[in-house]
Scaffold this motif. Structure first.
Motif, PDB file in Angstrom:
ATOM      1  N   GLN A   1     -11.700   0.633   2.054  1.00 61.29           N
ATOM      2  CA  GLN A   1     -10.683  -0.242   1.462  1.00 61.29           C
ATOM      3  C   GLN A   1     -11.291  -1.158   0.407  1.00 61.29           C
TER       4      GLN A   1
ATOM      5  N   ALA B   1     -11.788   0.944  -2.679  1.00 66.94           N
ATOM      6  CA  ALA B   1     -10.507   1.268  -3.314  1.00 66.94           C
ATOM      7  C   ALA B   1      -9.939   0.052  -4.047  1.00 66.94           C
ATOM      8  N   ASN B   2     -10.078  -1.132  -3.447  1.00 70.74           N
ATOM      9  CA  ASN B   2      -9.597  -2.351  -4.112  1.00 70.74           C
ATOM     10  C   ASN B   2     -10.312  -2.561  -5.440  1.00 70.74           C
TER      11      ASN B   2
ATOM     12  N   THR C   1       0.841  -1.207   0.000  1.00 75.24           N
ATOM     13  CA  THR C   1       0.000   0.000   0.000  1.00 75.24           C
ATOM     14  C   THR C   1       0.868   1.246   0.000  1.00 75.24           C
TER      15      THR C   1
ATOM     16  N   GLN D   1      -3.642   0.031  -5.600  1.00 77.55           N
ATOM     17  CA  GLN D   1      -4.322  -0.224  -6.874  1.00 77.55           C
ATOM     18  C   GLN D   1      -3.321  -0.610  -7.958  1.00 77.55           C
TER      19      GLN D   1
ATOM     20  N   GLY E   1     -11.478  -0.384  -7.309  1.00 83.06           N
ATOM     21  CA  GLY E   1     -11.046   0.651  -8.240  1.00 83.06           C
ATOM     22  C   GLY E   1      -9.852   0.261  -9.089  1.00 83.06           C
TER      23      GLY E   1
ATOM     24  N   THR F   1      -3.619   4.727  -6.433  1.00 78.62           N
ATOM     25  CA  THR F   1      -2.857   4.472  -5.220  1.00 78.62           C
ATOM     26  C   THR F   1      -1.842   3.372  -5.504  1.00 78.62           C
TER      27      THR F   1
END
Length: 330
Positions: A293, A296-297, A212, A269, A299, A266
């Motif tokens: 989270q 975001a994953n 991350t 990602q 994404g 990110t």
């Protein structure tokens, strides 16, 4: 959100290429309340994920029961739910891997998940010698015939184990660690899995959160977080924690990878998209502890394919910094 899908090997099922890893909502990642755990899974499903991976030992069944409750309350089309069996053995030794023991674990998972038949049960990182025990794999076929499981697969620590497992015709899937810090599966295993139409489930995609890009030399972890208690393999295979890479080496590699992250993405990602560049990587299962989270994953699916120069740079960083520590070990 519409996520890209693929066929899950020989099962005839279609799944999203990004799924939900349900270890963190079960335990061993610090405290996650039941309400937050359910909201995290809800967010993943709302984002379009159709694959969930869990195990009977995640929170001693807590993860499975949370999945049961969330899916029951949602109704509608049911996602593909994979669980695992074997780690309830104490001691966890090869001789414990009998059809009778695995069936008892399966019966418990059926209750925890509230179903009559498991979509997929995976042997949960058994000792290497288990893969050389044909009677156990015959037993899994018997459990299929009984209607308790639709498919079976394995979760492995080593490429050697994965290659042995897929020699059994009934093996539907292999769960394996593959990420920017663990690139060996791409050199032989993926090609062999594709040739046999065996699905691959990619776990530890973010190297226990290291990829991350948010960790520092000063980062600390809760007492019940495996990143604290398993740093040297005290509880289970050290390869499950930071992918087996020494912490300081991993931090250096992250800093060298950081400039490669596409604008607007990110690092997490980017790390997930890197895995998805491998066609033989059927579904990647990042964990999540919060709804944000999960979102975001999901994404990562929208990121454009990574340029060849970026892929080359990733391989170079791995070869120089990471491979000496992990490549031949797993």
């Amino acid at each position: 959100m519409t996520l890209s899908t693929t066929q899950f090997g020989k099962t005839g099922k279609a799944v999203t290429r990004i799924g939900f890893g349900a270890w963190a909502i079960g335990g061993s990642w610090g405290d996650v309340s039941e309400g937050e755990a359910k909201a995290t899974l809800e967010a993943a499903l709302d984002a379009g994920m159709t694959f969930i991976d869990t195990a009977d030992v995640y929170g001693d069944g807590r993860s499975e029961r949370i999945i049961r409750d969330v899916l029951k309350s949602r109704g509608g089309a049911r996602p593909f739910v994979a669980t695992k069996a074997g780690r309830r053995l104490s001691p966890h030794i090869a001789s414990g891997y009998t059809t009778q023991n695995i069936e008892s674990f399966i019966d418990r998972s059926l209750t925890n998940l509230g179903v009559d038949c498991l979509d997929l049960v995976q042997l949960h990182c058994p000792p290497t010698e288990v893969y050389y025990t044909p009677a156990l794999f015959d037993g899994l076929e018997t459990l299929k015939a009984k209607g308790k499981i639709a498919q079976w697969g394995v979760s492995v620590e080593k490429v050697e184990e994965a290659l042995k497992a897929i020699e059994y015709p009934g093996c539907a899937s292999v769960q394996i660690i593959y990420n920017l810090f663990r690139q060996r599966p791409a050199s032989l295993f993926f090609r062999e899995a594709r040739a046999r139409n065996v699905a691959t489930i990619i776990r530890v995609p973010l190297a226990s959160g290291m990829l991350t890009g948010k960790m520092t030399a000063a980062s600390t972890f809760a007492a019940d977080d495996h990143r604290n208690f398993n740093r040297h393999g005290e509880a289970f295979d050290v390869g499950e924690t930071f992918s087996g890479v020494p912490y300081d080496v991993a931090l250096q590699a992250v800093e060298e990878l950081r400039p490669l992250v596409p604008q607007g993405a990110t690092m997490a990602q980017f790390a997930l998209r890197w895995i998805m560049m491998e066609d033989a990587a059927t579904v990647v299962i990042p964990g999540a502890r919060t709804p944000a989270q999960s979102i975001a994953n999901a994404g990562a699916d929208a990121l454009a394919p990574l340029p060849a120069a970026t892929m080359d740079a990733c391989r170079e960083i791995y070869a120089r910094l990471i491979a000496p520590h992990v490549h031949q070990r797993w």
